[in-house]
Design a protein around this motif. Structure first.
Motif, PDB file in Angstrom:
ATOM      1  N   GLU A   1     -48.432 -26.026   1.127  1.00  0.00           N
ATOM      2  CA  GLU A   1     -47.048 -25.992   2.025  1.00  0.00           C
ATOM      3  C   GLU A   1     -47.296 -25.980   3.260  1.00  0.00           C
ATOM      4  O   GLU A   1     -48.290 -25.023   3.792  1.00  0.00           O
ATOM      5  N   TRP A   2     -46.583 -26.612   4.403  1.00  0.00           N
ATOM      6  CA  TRP A   2     -46.557 -26.304   5.795  1.00  0.00           C
ATOM      7  C   TRP A   2     -45.129 -26.199   6.098  1.00  0.00           C
ATOM      8  O   TRP A   2     -44.141 -26.813   5.789  1.00  0.00           O
ATOM      9  N   LEU A   3     -44.778 -24.825   6.684  1.00  0.00           N
ATOM     10  CA  LEU A   3     -43.406 -24.593   7.264  1.00  0.00           C
ATOM     11  C   LEU A   3     -43.427 -24.363   8.776  1.00  0.00           C
ATOM     12  O   LEU A   3     -44.301 -24.282   9.295  1.00  0.00           O
ATOM     13  N   TYR A   4     -42.248 -25.017   9.235  1.00  0.00           N
ATOM     14  CA  TYR A   4     -42.099 -24.977  10.735  1.00  0.00           C
ATOM     15  C   TYR A   4     -40.499 -24.365  10.816  1.00  0.00           C
ATOM     16  O   TYR A   4     -39.752 -24.878  10.301  1.00  0.00           O
TER      17      TYR A   4
ATOM     18  N   ILE B   1     -35.677 -24.027   8.164  1.00  0.00           N
ATOM     19  CA  ILE B   1     -37.025 -24.236   8.230  1.00  0.00           C
ATOM     20  C   ILE B   1     -37.277 -25.720   7.747  1.00  0.00           C
ATOM     21  O   ILE B   1     -36.358 -26.455   7.043  1.00  0.00           O
ATOM     22  N   LEU B   2     -38.321 -26.348   8.503  1.00  0.00           N
ATOM     23  CA  LEU B   2     -38.800 -27.710   7.813  1.00  0.00           C
ATOM     24  C   LEU B   2     -40.055 -27.498   7.094  1.00  0.00           C
ATOM     25  O   LEU B   2     -40.871 -26.760   7.315  1.00  0.00           O
ATOM     26  N   SER B   3     -40.154 -27.973   5.798  1.00  0.00           N
ATOM     27  CA  SER B   3     -41.066 -27.752   4.941  1.00  0.00           C
ATOM     28  C   SER B   3     -41.702 -29.082   4.283  1.00  0.00           C
ATOM     29  O   SER B   3     -40.755 -29.932   4.165  1.00  0.00           O
ATOM     30  N   LEU B   4     -42.886 -29.283   4.519  1.00  0.00           N
ATOM     31  CA  LEU B   4     -43.887 -30.341   4.020  1.00  0.00           C
ATOM     32  C   LEU B   4     -44.627 -29.766   2.755  1.00  0.00           C
ATOM     33  O   LEU B   4     -45.286 -28.711   3.029  1.00  0.00           O
TER      34      LEU B   4
END
Length: 196
Positions: free
Chosen positions: A130-133, A176-179
């Protein structure tokens, strides 16, 4: 289940006849009148509408001109021009989750709005990466033994097989933006090198 392109084309072609008949009857045009306007025989128009004859450009272009509608409308081509994705948000455990991708598999993108919660955060594990912004608010990320504060504009990435939890760091919601990649795909951020 996805449709093969040849199957999708065949399905679109089978819908042309009913679409032509519907358009003609809505405009109160007879087959004889349409034949006169297009130069196509009444029997050919009838077979085209009933699906006994496959549509071709030579037939559809004059019909399109006679009805003064775009060819796309006759063949039911998907509309183009508006690239926006309109996906329905869902709520899970108080979190509003807006999926930003439609294709299964690979990296999935989500926008999350997470309200403050009471109680002790519960870490969990699962396959993936996971990548969080952080878009707005302050986020708290518990990752194994680490307790990390993320401010707007900051990002974090981690293997989701590690115990983790994320949510608001205070009494305000966090956006949050999550990939997320179930197969462990990682986000690759490319940056320009500094000028010399």
């Amino acid at each position: 289940m996805t449709t093969d392109p040849p199957d999708a084309i065949e399905e679109a072609l089978t819908q042309v006849g009913p679409r032509l008949r519907r358009l003609r009857t809505q405009r109160n045009v007879t087959l004889v009148e349409l034949s006169t306007a297009t130069g196509i025989s009444k029997s050919t128009l009838s077979r085209l509408e009933s699906g006994q004859r496959k549509p071709s450009l030579e037939l559809l272009l004059p019909i399109s001109a006679a009805h003064q509608v775009p060819l796309d409308e006759l063949v039911g081509a998907p509309k183009v021009g508006d690239p926006r994705i309109r996906l329905e948000p869902r709520t899970e455990g108080g979190r509003t989750i807006v999926p930003l991708t439609r294709q299964p598999g690979g990296l999935q993108a989500y926008k999350m709005i997470i309200p403050p919660t009471r109680g002790t955060p519960e870490q969990r594990t699962h396959e993936g990466y996971e990548w969080l912004y952080v878009l707005a608010g302050r986020a708290r990320l518990l990752l194994a033994d680490h307790d990390v504060l993320l401010l707007p504009g900051e990002a974090a990435e981690f293997d989701t097989r590690l115990p983790h939890w994320f949510g608001p760091a205070d009494d305000e919601p966090v956006e949050i933006l999550s990939l997320f990649g179930k197969q462990g795909e990682r986000m690759h951020v490319r940056a320009k090198p500094k000028g010399r």
